[in-house]
Design a protein around this motif. Structure first.
Motif, PDB file in Angstrom:
ATOM      1  N   GLU A 292       0.824  -1.211   0.000  1.00 28.91           N
ATOM      2  CA  GLU A 292       0.000   0.000   0.000  1.00 28.91           C
ATOM      3  C   GLU A 292       0.863   1.268   0.000  1.00 28.91           C
ATOM      4  OE1 GLU A 292       0.189  -1.416   4.360  1.00 28.91           O
ATOM      5  OE2 GLU A 292       0.028  -2.303   2.356  1.00 28.91           O
ATOM      6  N   GLU A 293       2.058   1.182   0.573  1.00 29.28           N
ATOM      7  CA  GLU A 293       2.962   2.340   0.588  1.00 29.28           C
ATOM      8  C   GLU A 293       3.534   2.584  -0.809  1.00 29.28           C
ATOM      9  OE1 GLU A 293       4.288   1.629   5.243  1.00 29.28           O
ATOM     10  OE2 GLU A 293       5.404   0.697   3.611  1.00 29.28           O
ATOM     11  N   LEU A 294       3.930   1.511  -1.495  1.00 30.08           N
ATOM     12  CA  LEU A 294       4.418   1.644  -2.866  1.00 30.08           C
ATOM     13  C   LEU A 294       3.304   2.156  -3.779  1.00 30.08           C
ATOM     14  CD1 LEU A 294       6.490  -1.672  -3.164  1.00 30.08           C
ATOM     15  CD2 LEU A 294       7.380   0.643  -2.818  1.00 30.08           C
ATOM     16  N   LYS A 295       2.103   1.665  -3.556  1.00 28.19           N
ATOM     17  CA  LYS A 295       0.962   2.100  -4.363  1.00 28.19           C
ATOM     18  C   LYS A 295       0.729   3.602  -4.199  1.00 28.19           C
ATOM     19  CE  LYS A 295      -4.038   1.203  -4.938  1.00 28.19           C
ATOM     20  NZ  LYS A 295      -4.568   2.519  -4.539  1.00 28.19           N
ATOM     21  N   PHE A 296       0.769   4.090  -2.969  1.00 25.03           N
ATOM     22  CA  PHE A 296       0.536   5.509  -2.724  1.00 25.03           C
ATOM     23  C   PHE A 296       1.625   6.358  -3.384  1.00 25.03           C
ATOM     24  CE2 PHE A 296       1.017   9.440  -0.343  1.00 25.03           C
ATOM     25  CZ  PHE A 296      -0.293   9.891  -0.252  1.00 25.03           C
ATOM     26  N   LEU A 297       2.886   5.949  -3.246  1.00 19.91           N
ATOM     27  CA  LEU A 297       3.980   6.714  -3.851  1.00 19.91           C
ATOM     28  C   LEU A 297       3.844   6.749  -5.365  1.00 19.91           C
ATOM     29  CD1 LEU A 297       6.977   5.513  -1.649  1.00 19.91           C
ATOM     30  CD2 LEU A 297       6.030   7.821  -1.740  1.00 19.91           C
ATOM     31  N   ARG A 314       5.300  -0.504  -9.254  1.00 16.27           N
ATOM     32  CA  ARG A 314       5.549  -0.912  -7.875  1.00 16.27           C
ATOM     33  C   ARG A 314       7.034  -1.241  -7.633  1.00 16.27           C
ATOM     34  NH1 ARG A 314       1.324   0.923  -8.107  1.00 16.27           N
ATOM     35  NH2 ARG A 314      -0.696   0.107  -7.412  1.00 16.27           N
ATOM     36  N   GLU A 315       7.865  -1.144  -8.648  1.00 18.53           N
ATOM     37  CA  GLU A 315       9.275  -1.490  -8.494  1.00 18.53           C
ATOM     38  C   GLU A 315      10.013  -0.419  -7.687  1.00 18.53           C
ATOM     39  OE1 GLU A 315       7.593  -1.462 -11.223  1.00 18.53           O
ATOM     40  OE2 GLU A 315       8.008  -3.211 -12.496  1.00 18.53           O
ATOM     41  N   PRO A 316      10.659  -0.792  -6.569  1.00 18.54           N
ATOM     42  CA  PRO A 316      11.369   0.183  -5.738  1.00 18.54           C
ATOM     43  C   PRO A 316      12.396   1.007  -6.513  1.00 18.54           C
ATOM     44  CG  PRO A 316      11.163  -1.892  -4.565  1.00 18.54           C
ATOM     45  CD  PRO A 316      10.684  -2.141  -5.970  1.00 18.54           C
ATOM     46  N   LEU A 317      13.114   0.384  -7.458  1.00 19.37           N
ATOM     47  CA  LEU A 317      14.145   1.108  -8.202  1.00 19.37           C
ATOM     48  C   LEU A 317      13.523   2.216  -9.055  1.00 19.37           C
ATOM     49  CD1 LEU A 317      17.062   1.509  -9.031  1.00 19.37           C
ATOM     50  CD2 LEU A 317      16.757  -0.268 -10.768  1.00 19.37           C
ATOM     51  N   LYS A 318      12.448   1.905  -9.759  1.00 19.79           N
ATOM     52  CA  LYS A 318      11.809   2.921 -10.608  1.00 19.79           C
ATOM     53  C   LYS A 318      11.245   4.066  -9.766  1.00 19.79           C
ATOM     54  CE  LYS A 318      10.540  -0.096 -14.489  1.00 19.79           C
ATOM     55  NZ  LYS A 318       9.427  -0.622 -15.302  1.00 19.79           N
TER      56      LYS A 318
END
Length: 517
Positions: A292-297, A314-318
């Motif tokens: 949910e945190e990745l989705k919000f960002l 949802r990829e942290p690097l992107k």
């Protein structure tokens, strides 16, 4: 598994355990630390976890590391006798002291086996590879806690065997060995690097029964000669118990298997990739973020017209690359080939929100910056809510406070919205914003920084940082960091909590035994 468990405990002799089927010609050898497995089920679960590391053949060294639960009631017999016999608080206190001494002696007895295991490890590994007909091109050595000490001492004790084996990387996680070890000799036979994963939140090493300055809490001193051979990786949110559950993350983040090299060379944005991955205050936090945190960002940054990602990413690097871009000036980003660091973004947000500190901004700890940003934004956000939404918001605050984990609640309802909140409560508050979505949050936060934008004119206004995006991003990333630190502390304090509750010990006395950084 039954046979391996019984045989090791009968002979006290280390044994190699293959985890899964062979996968290629790269071998990962994992060495666990003290008190790793209490029963066969725990060993079996660990074996399955290692088998899930793809792209390599995975083998574990199972050695007699003991477990503090092996004779659980022995150290407490004096305590129980004092309580049942009416001996009073004095006798019970003596019993607790004996219990602590028992656990320290147990650890020391296991620690004494390290040199013996280390002396034979590499020669026995060579024998094992031959007997199992395993053809390997590279060997990565991965050790946790006392397992890291075993690997370092094994390389030092067997330099010739170390040179004969195709040793690549030596990955040390929460290493229980001194920072002043002879790292030049350790690194010499390696084709790759010594990778030291350390964390100042490693409470277990902080209370280890000696004065050793361990690499699990501190960086290895890197001299010019060691610069190409030693890499320190600060995993700021990790505690001592976090490495094995998040082993896949550690393997990927440290590039243990060289999976990123080809991609980086062929990627047209290679400088952005490297800059994002090396941002130790941003990328590890995103790797550990919840869905949910990745989705919000993603939804937050997708609101910006100039963004290069959409709301489904949802990829942290992107996400890290895009946030670094938004924190910098567009033309400057083009000139340097990447955006700005997360630390620079946080400092910029602090200045734009008019937050003041008594010390120079560059010397303020990052969590303190994030906490003040959260304090300012949540108060402003609450003021903009309707009456109905504010009631829901207040209910969220109360629910989050009640879910507070651990021994000592720092929450005081009489203080401001965030200055007294732990990670659990702050995450609960921010969860309210996350569920409402980025589209509803941006207008409110945008108003908070609108005055700052009046100072920006001309080209700067067109190309400057996305001030309607970065404050909320700092808020959410701060929440991730606080949550991980809180969960780490809870894991380390769990055993202490059980003892405190069982014997009704004074909590303030116990808290003073836990050193702070």
């Amino acid at each position: 598994m039954q046979h391996q468990w019984d045989e090791m405990h009968r002979t006290r002799k280390p044994t190699f355990v293959r985890c899964g089927e062979p996968q290629g010609d790269v071998l990962n050898l994992y060495v666990h630390g003290y008190s790793a497995f209490f029963n066969r089920q725990q060993l079996g679960n660990f074996k399955e976890q290692l088998a899930g590391i793809e792209g390599s053949t995975n083998v574990m060294l199972f050695w007699p590391a003991g477990h503090f639960l092996e004779n659980l009631f022995a150290p407490f017999k004096d305590v129980l006798g004092a309580v049942l016999g009416g001996g009073g608080l004095g006798a019970a206190t003596v019993g607790v002291g004996k219990a602590i001494a028992y656990f320290l002696d147990h650890y020391k007895s296991v620690e004494a086996r390290v040199d013996e295991v280390a002396k034979s490890l590499l020669p026995e590994l060579a024998t094992y590879l031959h007997s199992e007909s395993l053809q390997v091109r590279r060997i990565n050595l991965i050790g946790h806690s006392l397992g890291a000490r075993i690997l370092v001492k094994s390389v030092l004790a067997n330099p010739e065997t170390a040179r004969e084996l195709p040793l690549d990387n030596l990955l040390l996680m929460g290493g229980a060995i001194c920072t002043s070890s002879p790292w030049d000799a350790v690194a010499a036979p390696l084709k790759g690097r010594v990778i030291n994963c350390h964390s100042s939140k490693d409470w277990a090493l902080a209370i280890k029964p000696d004065s050793e300055r361990c690499i699990g809490r501190y960086a290895i001193p890197v001299t010019p000669a060691l610069k190409a051979k030693v890499t320190n990786v600060h995993l700021a949110t990790f505690d001592h118990a976090a490495y094995w559950p998040q082993l896949q993350t550690v393997v990927q983040y440290t590039d243990l298997l060289h999976e990123r090299r080809g991609m980086i060379r062929s990627d047209q944005r290679s400088s952005e990739v490297r800059f994002a991955e090396e941002d130790a205050e941003l990328f590890p936090a995103l790797v550990q973020a919840r869905p949910e945190e990745l989705k919000f960002l993603a939804e937050l940054m997708a609101q910006k017209r100039s963004t290069s990602i959409d709301a489904t990413v949802r990829e942290p690097l992107k996400l890290a690359i895009e946030l670094q871009r938004m924190g910098g000036d567009t033309f400057m980003n083009m000139a340097r080939g990447h955006g700005v660091s997360y630390r620079q973004i946080a400092e910029d947000v602090v200045q734009r929100l008019g937050i003041k500190f008594d010390q120079p901004l560059a010397t303020v700890e990052l969590p303190d910056l994030e906490a003040q940003v959260a304090d300012r934004l949540i108060e402003q956000y609450k003021d903009k809510l309707s009456h109905a939404d504010r009631l829901v918001f207040d209910a969220e605050l109360q629910a989050a406070a009640q879910k507070e984990q651990g021994l000592f609640s720092r929450f005081d309802r009489g203080r401001s919205a965030t200055t007294a909140l732990s990670g659990t409560a702050l995450a609960g508050l921010t969860g309210f914003i996350l569920r409402r979505g980025a589209a509803t949050a941006i207008p409110v936060v945008g108003q908070a920084v609108a005055a700052a934008m009046l100072l920006v004119t001309g080209v700067r206004a067109f190309s400057g940082p996305a001030y309607s995006i970065t404050p909320l991003a700092v808020l959410v990333i701060g929440v991730i960091r606080q949550r991980m630190e809180r969960e780490a502390l809870n894991q380390e304090m769990d055993l202490v909590a059980q003892v405190v509750e069982a014997f009704d010990l004074p909590r303030d006395t116990v808290m003073r035994t836990v050193p702070s950084d």
